[in-house]
Design a protein around this motif. Structure first.
Motif, PDB file in Angstrom:
ATOM      1  N   HIS A 207       0.837  -1.208   0.000  1.00 42.65           N
ATOM      2  CA  HIS A 207       0.000   0.000   0.000  1.00 42.65           C
ATOM      3  C   HIS A 207       0.871   1.256   0.000  1.00 42.65           C
ATOM      4  O   HIS A 207       0.637   2.194  -0.779  1.00 42.65           O
ATOM      5  CB  HIS A 207      -0.917  -0.031   1.229  1.00 42.65           C
ATOM      6  CG  HIS A 207      -1.719   1.225   1.409  1.00 42.65           C
ATOM      7  ND1 HIS A 207      -2.542   1.727   0.423  1.00 42.65           N
ATOM      8  CD2 HIS A 207      -1.804   2.100   2.457  1.00 42.65           C
ATOM      9  CE1 HIS A 207      -3.115   2.850   0.856  1.00 42.65           C
ATOM     10  NE2 HIS A 207      -2.677   3.091   2.075  1.00 42.65           N
ATOM     11  N   ALA A 208       1.892   1.275   0.844  1.00 41.46           N
ATOM     12  CA  ALA A 208       2.786   2.437   0.909  1.00 41.46           C
ATOM     13  C   ALA A 208       3.473   2.653  -0.444  1.00 41.46           C
ATOM     14  O   ALA A 208       3.620   3.796  -0.912  1.00 41.46           O
ATOM     15  CB  ALA A 208       3.823   2.228   2.013  1.00 41.46           C
TER      16      ALA A 208
ATOM     17  N   LEU B  51      -6.805   0.644   8.143  1.00 47.50           N
ATOM     18  CA  LEU B  51      -7.746   0.021   9.081  1.00 47.50           C
ATOM     19  C   LEU B  51      -7.641  -1.494   8.946  1.00 47.50           C
ATOM     20  O   LEU B  51      -7.468  -2.010   7.836  1.00 47.50           O
ATOM     21  CB  LEU B  51      -9.186   0.428   8.764  1.00 47.50           C
ATOM     22  CG  LEU B  51      -9.698   1.731   9.382  1.00 47.50           C
ATOM     23  CD1 LEU B  51      -9.059   2.919   8.703  1.00 47.50           C
ATOM     24  CD2 LEU B  51     -11.205   1.800   9.275  1.00 47.50           C
ATOM     25  N   VAL B  52      -7.800  -2.167  10.056  1.00 52.58           N
ATOM     26  CA  VAL B  52      -7.751  -3.624  10.015  1.00 52.58           C
ATOM     27  C   VAL B  52      -8.579  -4.183  11.175  1.00 52.58           C
ATOM     28  O   VAL B  52      -8.644  -3.561  12.240  1.00 52.58           O
ATOM     29  CB  VAL B  52      -6.276  -4.120  10.075  1.00 52.58           C
ATOM     30  CG1 VAL B  52      -5.587  -3.749  11.373  1.00 52.58           C
ATOM     31  CG2 VAL B  52      -6.168  -5.625   9.823  1.00 52.58           C
TER      32      VAL B  52
ATOM     33  N   ALA C 100     -14.026   2.094   6.588  1.00 50.91           N
ATOM     34  CA  ALA C 100     -13.059   2.405   5.531  1.00 50.91           C
ATOM     35  C   ALA C 100     -13.755   2.747   4.215  1.00 50.91           C
ATOM     36  O   ALA C 100     -13.260   3.564   3.427  1.00 50.91           O
ATOM     37  CB  ALA C 100     -12.105   1.227   5.336  1.00 50.91           C
ATOM     38  N   ARG C 101     -14.911   2.140   4.002  1.00 54.03           N
ATOM     39  CA  ARG C 101     -15.644   2.363   2.750  1.00 54.03           C
ATOM     40  C   ARG C 101     -15.994   3.844   2.555  1.00 54.03           C
ATOM     41  O   ARG C 101     -16.031   4.347   1.446  1.00 54.03           O
ATOM     42  CB  ARG C 101     -16.930   1.511   2.786  1.00 54.03           C
ATOM     43  CG  ARG C 101     -17.464   1.129   1.424  1.00 54.03           C
ATOM     44  CD  ARG C 101     -18.659   0.206   1.546  1.00 54.03           C
ATOM     45  NE  ARG C 101     -18.321  -1.139   1.961  1.00 54.03           N
ATOM     46  CZ  ARG C 101     -18.981  -1.858   2.870  1.00 54.03           C
ATOM     47  NH1 ARG C 101     -20.015  -1.334   3.510  1.00 54.03           N
ATOM     48  NH2 ARG C 101     -18.599  -3.077   3.169  1.00 54.03           N
TER      49      ARG C 101
ATOM     50  N   TYR D 227      -7.400   2.962   4.116  1.00 53.10           N
ATOM     51  CA  TYR D 227      -7.151   1.723   3.354  1.00 53.10           C
ATOM     52  C   TYR D 227      -7.439   0.552   4.281  1.00 53.10           C
ATOM     53  O   TYR D 227      -6.886   0.462   5.381  1.00 53.10           O
ATOM     54  CB  TYR D 227      -5.693   1.704   2.897  1.00 53.10           C
ATOM     55  CG  TYR D 227      -5.319   0.446   2.147  1.00 53.10           C
ATOM     56  CD1 TYR D 227      -5.623   0.297   0.802  1.00 53.10           C
ATOM     57  CD2 TYR D 227      -4.658  -0.601   2.802  1.00 53.10           C
ATOM     58  CE1 TYR D 227      -5.278  -0.859   0.108  1.00 53.10           C
ATOM     59  CE2 TYR D 227      -4.309  -1.764   2.119  1.00 53.10           C
ATOM     60  CZ  TYR D 227      -4.623  -1.884   0.776  1.00 53.10           C
ATOM     61  OH  TYR D 227      -4.288  -3.029   0.101  1.00 53.10           O
ATOM     62  N   PHE D 228      -8.310  -0.344   3.840  1.00 50.29           N
ATOM     63  CA  PHE D 228      -8.733  -1.458   4.683  1.00 50.29           C
ATOM     64  C   PHE D 228      -7.979  -2.732   4.319  1.00 50.29           C
ATOM     65  O   PHE D 228      -7.976  -3.148   3.160  1.00 50.29           O
ATOM     66  CB  PHE D 228     -10.240  -1.678   4.508  1.00 50.29           C
ATOM     67  CG  PHE D 228     -10.775  -2.857   5.264  1.00 50.29           C
ATOM     68  CD1 PHE D 228     -10.556  -3.001   6.627  1.00 50.29           C
ATOM     69  CD2 PHE D 228     -11.507  -3.839   4.601  1.00 50.29           C
ATOM     70  CE1 PHE D 228     -11.043  -4.101   7.325  1.00 50.29           C
ATOM     71  CE2 PHE D 228     -12.003  -4.937   5.299  1.00 50.29           C
ATOM     72  CZ  PHE D 228     -11.767  -5.061   6.658  1.00 50.29           C
TER      73      PHE D 228
END
Ligand SMILES: Cc1ncc(COP(=O)(O)O)c(C=O)c1O
Length: 442
Positions: free
Chosen positions: A113-114, A148-149, A211-212, A218-219
């Motif tokens: 992601h990064a 987010l997780v 996250a949506r 970013y989920f």
């Protein structure tokens, strides 16, 4: 006539919450299963190459913790089992950075992601040196974003540590039932812990929904992420040279039998996928679940993605908190169902006994989830041996994947050592319990 209840056909020990061995009737030869799968060896190889590209960045973020070139891998250890044969241990309980298998997926997806954010912002060029992601301009960019997780604990920690090291914000959604020390260590690295009254699955659903609605969020989806899956799958490429170095050459006639603790299924599913891509039928993958949370077995046996362990009267309460998952990942189950050779369910008392044994006899500091593979091996080599022999004749090379524990706080580990019931069955403890006070590592 009313339709037959599909639950009635499930194995009786599954519904009764009893430990048992379940050969997967849906298993296919690896080549056949992989040919029908939309993904394959090239996807795992791409993940292996991407991991390698992240090496310089990991070496910069965690100097002294990661291996040469920024590698995150664990040693392959050798023990003897009660039957006088070698028992191999893939020691992910001591994996660099977060001391758990979930780093293989969680760290990987945060890095991916990064990398995407940096590419989009023009801070990195395609194939360029990823170490620049630790420079001030990248950190300023990452500070505007958050990850987010939802997690039982170890995925959240892996995501949290990596995200914070890069300067990303991170919210970890967890069940109120999750271990307090796992929440505390997340807060200590600067993550926000969001607690939910419900179980792990509800925490994941809540994080997904939040996250949506947030373009900066970013989920990381423990139930469905392919990046997690391939991050785990790359582990097969770490194991292969270690086997070679030990002179171990798995063949279909003498396969490597790998015991993988299973929660939602991502980590064991990804590792199994990688192993089957590399070794085909020369590897057998045995998933291991607690008797109260056998969600993957339930999914494989029923073919129904919607069923949870509550639907069959189980309560999802287990000392193996990393495996306390009520419903399997539909995505992972869809990919690996024919690649899973068997599932074994194990009792909490045996996990605690094994945790104590592994510490006393071998100095391995495991959390209960990570002891699951040893218990499954003990069952398959002992009480279930006749059924196992009829299913797949010996010989095999057994390998237990230990998935977490070296990071356990001392008091938490001592409580686990003290709290395990003494069941007296295999194997016999030779050291005195007081010697656990010699604990210094981890
Ligand atoms: C220590 C440990 N082992 C195994 C697993 C299983 O991984 P998965 O939930 O991806 O099946 C977990 C999950 O968090 C874990 O924490």
């Amino acid at each position: 006539m009313p339709a037959a209840d599909p639950l009635v056909t499930l194995p009786a020990p599954l519904r009764a919450g009893q430990p048992f061995f379940w050969p997967n009737p849906h298993r296919l030869p690896a080549a056949q299963a992989l040919a029908a799968c939309p993904y394959g060896r090239a996807d795992v190889e791409a993940a292996v190459a991407r991991w390698q590209r992240f090496g310089p960045l990991l070496a910069r973020c965690f100097p002294g913790s990661v291996g040469p070139g920024g590698r995150i891998d664990s040693p392959l250890l050798r023990q003897g089992d009660d039957h006088g044969r070698a028992l191999w241990v893939k020691a992910d309980h001591a994996l660099p950075i977060t001391a758990c298998i979930k780093a293989r997926g969680g760290v990987y997806e945060v890095l991916c992601h990064a990398e995407q954010l940096a590419l989009a912002a023009g801070l990195l060029t395609e194939g360029g040196d990823t170490a620049v992601l630790a420079d001030a301009p990248a950190r300023a960019l990452f500070a505007q974003h958050r990850v987010l997780v939802g997690s039982t604990g170890n995925l959240g920690y892996s995501v949290g540590v990596m995200a914070r090291a890069l300067g990303l914000g991170v919210d970890v959604h967890m069940s109120r039932d999750a271990k307090a020390w796992k929440k505390d260590r997340l807060r200590a690295v600067g993550a926000t812990v969001v607690e939910h009254a419900g179980d792990y699955a509800q925490a994941v659903a809540a994080a997904r929904a939040i996250a949506r609605d947030d373009p900066q969020a970013y989920f990381i989806d423990d139930e469905a992420s392919l990046l997690l899956f391939f991050g785990y799958a790359a582990a097969a490429w770490d194991l292969a040279p270690q086997l070679t170095a030990q002179g171990l050459v798995p063949t279909p006639e003498r396969p490597l039998r790998v015991y993988l603790p299973c929660g939602v299924g991502g980590a064991p599913g990804g590792v199994a996928f990688g192993l089957k891509c590399l070794f085909g039928d020369a590897v057998q993958c045995v998933f291991v679940e607690p008797v109260a949370s056998p969600c993957f077995l339930l999914r494989l046996a029923s073919g129904d993605d919607t069923l949870s362990v509550y639907d069959i009267g189980l309560n999802n309460q287990t000392v193996a908190d990393g495996l306390a998952v009520p419903r399997a990942s539909a995505r992972v189950a869809g990919l690996v169902a024919p690649l899973v050779d068997a599932v074994v369910t194990v009792a909490d008392g045996d996990l605690l006994r094994m945790l104590r044994y592994q510490w006393n006899e071998h100095g391995l500091k495991l959390e209960p989830s990570a002891a699951a593979g040893f218990v499954a091996h003990e069952m398959m080599a002992g009480p279930c041996a006749a059924t196992v022999a009829a299913w797949r004749p010996e010989p095999v090379m057994p390998l237990v994947w230990t998935t977490g524990g070296k990071g356990l706080p001392r008091d938490v580990f001592l409580a686990l050592l003290a709290g395990g019931p003494s069941l007296g069955r295999l194997p016999v403890e030779r050291r005195k319990p007081g010697e656990a006070g010699a604990m210094k590592s981890g």
